[in-house]
Design a protein around this motif. Structure first.
Motif, PDB file in Angstrom:
ATOM      1  N   MET A   1      49.625  78.119  44.299  1.00  0.00           N
ATOM      2  CA  MET A   1      50.056  78.946  45.411  1.00  0.00           C
ATOM      3  C   MET A   1      50.787  80.165  44.850  1.00  0.00           C
ATOM      4  N   ALA A   2      50.439  81.327  45.321  1.00  0.00           N
ATOM      5  CA  ALA A   2      51.055  82.578  44.852  1.00  0.00           C
ATOM      6  C   ALA A   2      51.943  83.151  45.946  1.00  0.00           C
ATOM      7  N   PHE A   3      52.911  83.937  45.522  1.00  0.00           N
ATOM      8  CA  PHE A   3      53.775  84.611  46.484  1.00  0.00           C
ATOM      9  C   PHE A   3      52.996  85.725  47.167  1.00  0.00           C
ATOM     10  N   GLU A   4      53.131  85.807  48.483  1.00  0.00           N
ATOM     11  CA  GLU A   4      52.522  86.904  49.221  1.00  0.00           C
ATOM     12  C   GLU A   4      53.435  88.115  49.132  1.00  0.00           C
TER      13      GLU A   4
END
Length: 162
Positions: free
Chosen positions: A1-4
């Motif tokens: 999961m990546a930071f938006e």
């Protein structure tokens, strides 16, 4: 999961309707946000009877805080002839938004700044919730009973065992 991207996650403006016009208050700079937060904290301490940081209060008094928290909406309101009570309400609403969040600012705005309307009394909350006002409370369901108190005037040796 990546930071938006943060700018896509945050709603960085406040829309305030005044006299048929909608004024947009943009998010303040970090400096203004930190100063506003410090001022509100100092005011809360003073309101609770504590000793407020006089330097924080003095610094805030030296600057035009309302202009800072409203940003370009301040000059638009002045140009449009907005009355002082409305401008003040807008500025304090923006301060609540900066120090807390948009929901707190909306509550303040909709209460017209009246503290008694911000925290309605218990009866008003009960009436709004639709709860019956005469509902009796339930008794204990633990299955235990209290022992009856001994009769007055009798000593320990006169008491009957249970």
């Amino acid at each position: 999961m990546a930071f938006e991207a943060l700018d896509e996650l945050l709603d960085e403006s406040l829309e305030l309707p005044v006299a048929g016009r909608l004024y947009t208050v943009p998010a303040p700079s970090a400096e203004i946000g930190l100063r506003t937060q410090a001022l509100i904290n100092a005011a809360a301490v003073a309101a609770d009877g504590g000793r407020a940081d006089e330097q924080v209060l003095g610094d805030a008094a030296e600057r035009d805080l309302y202009r800072d928290v409203l940003g370009p909406a301040h000059d638009q309101m002045i140009a449009d002839g907005v009355k002082w009570p409305a401008l003040k309400h807008c500025a304090i609403t923006a301060m609540v938004w900066i120090a807390q969040d948009k929901q707190a600012a909306e509550r303040y705005w909709n209460a017209a700044g009246d503290p008694s309307r911000l925290a309605p009394n218990r009866a008003a909350r009960r009436n709004r919730s639709g709860a019956a006002s005469s509902t009796p409370s339930r008794g204990s369901t633990s299955g235990t009973r209290t022992r009856p108190a001994p009769a007055r005037g009798k000593g320990k040796k006169d008491r009957k065992p249970h």
